[in-house]
Design a protein around this motif. Structure first.
Motif, short mmCIF file in Angstrom:
data_model
loop_
_atom_site.label_atom_id
_atom_site.label_comp_id
_atom_site.label_asym_id
_atom_site.label_seq_id
_atom_site.Cartn_x
_atom_site.Cartn_y
_atom_site.Cartn_z
N LEU A 187 -11.44 -58.77 0.33
CA LEU A 187 -11.57 -58.90 1.78
C LEU A 187 -10.26 -59.39 2.38
N HIS A 188 -9.64 -60.38 1.74
CA HIS A 188 -8.38 -60.92 2.25
C HIS A 188 -7.25 -59.91 2.11
N ALA A 189 -7.22 -59.19 1.01
CA ALA A 189 -6.17 -58.19 0.80
C ALA A 189 -6.24 -57.08 1.84
N GLU A 217 -9.07 -47.10 6.36
CA GLU A 217 -10.00 -46.31 5.55
C GLU A 217 -10.53 -47.13 4.38
N GLY A 218 -9.63 -47.84 3.71
CA GLY A 218 -10.06 -48.68 2.60
C GLY A 218 -10.96 -49.81 3.05
N ALA A 219 -10.65 -50.42 4.19
CA ALA A 219 -11.48 -51.50 4.72
C ALA A 219 -12.87 -50.98 5.08
N HIS A 220 -12.92 -49.80 5.67
CA HIS A 220 -14.21 -49.22 6.05
C HIS A 220 -15.05 -48.95 4.81
N ALA A 221 -14.42 -48.43 3.76
CA ALA A 221 -15.15 -48.16 2.53
C ALA A 221 -15.69 -49.45 1.92
N PHE A 222 -14.87 -50.51 1.93
CA PHE A 222 -15.31 -51.80 1.40
C PHE A 222 -16.50 -52.33 2.19
N LEU A 223 -16.44 -52.20 3.50
CA LEU A 223 -17.51 -52.73 4.34
C LEU A 223 -18.79 -51.89 4.22
#
Length: 268
Positions: free
Chosen positions: A123-125, A148-154
């Motif tokens: 999350l921090h990265a 895009e990566g943040a959306h996938a993580f969420l």
């Protein structure tokens, strides 16, 4: 550029302001969308117009995803009501503390405990920003380096939350973890209309949660609680197309909605 037929569109309210109510969203409607919620600003002229309208109309209220006290701090108008957390709480004009729905309050600790487990190196990265709104916790990924990566993580986080029994809601580059109880702008608008008993009501908004408020106005008219209603869709690049399709009046951005407020001030 003036909105065509604006005066005609809001005529149901301006012809008898004391029998009309004005409800609106804040972010994307009164204040431009910004990278971080704390950077949002409501233009001084808009705040002054809301203050004027509060003296002339049966009820004026902002309905926001923010906490009610934060919404009031942003708008800086004391004479109107604020429904916060998408309707889970209401801060009435002249009062210091908002009233939180009991069904929502009892989940506050569990939501915080769950979202605390989501605070990890990934999350921090990804530089996802976490906003603690009490019984609702929001994860923002606007303008992070890897959207895009943040959306996938969420998306994976949302699945975990659903499996744990929480409700999830997606907004404009934000995921909210919520109590699994009814929370909607529809309920806030409905409650305020039934309490004030105006003949006509207007709601303006730009996002998916505002569609719930549109639906509330539809139902209130169908049930005979309102004689008429005006749904104002604030068009934007990121907003859902349905806002435009379901609106009686469509304006472009916060500047367009400011014109609506100006026209509402030109009451008979």
């Amino acid at each position: 550029m003036p909105v065509p037929d604006l005066a005609h569109s809001v005529r149901p309210l301006t012809q008898d302001p004391r029998s009309a109510a004005i409800f609106c969203d804040i972010d994307g409607t009164l204040a431009p969308i910004v990278e971080h919620p704390s950077q949002a600003r409501v233009p001084t002229q808009v705040a002054e117009r809301l203050r004027d309208l509060a003296h002339r109309y049966a009820r004026v209220a902002c309905v926001s995803g923010r906490r009610a006290v934060d919404a009031r701090g942003l708008v800086s108008v004391d004479g109107i009501d604020y429904a916060g957390l998408h309707g889970a709480e209401i801060l009435r004009a002249g009062e210091d503390r908002p009233q939180l729905a009991p069904s929502v309050a009892e989940w506050e600790g569990r939501v915080r405990d769950f979202t605390a487990t989501c605070d990890n190196p990934t999350l921090h990265a990804l530089q996802v920003r976490v906003e603690d709104k009490g019984p609702i916790v929001a994860f923002h990924w606007r303008d992070v380096p890897d959207e895009e990566g943040a959306h996938a993580f969420l998306r994976s986080l949302a699945q975990r939350a659903s499996e744990a029994g929480f409700a999830t809601h997606w907004g404009r580059k934000v995921l909210e973890i919520r109590p699994p109880v009814e929370i909607s702008k529809a309920q806030a608008v409905r409650d305020m209309v039934l309490e004030t008993r105006p003949k006509v009501a207007l709601y303006g908004g730009d996002d998916a949660t505002d569609l719930d408020a549109f639906a509330a106005l539809d139902a209130l008219v169908a049930e005979g609680h309102l004689d008429d209603a005006v749904r104002v869709g604030v068009r934007s690049a990121e907003g859902p197309e349905e806002i435009v399709r379901r609106a009686d009046l469509v304006v472009d951005g916060v500047e367009g909605f400011a014109e609506v407020l100006e026209q509402l001030a030109k009451s008979s």
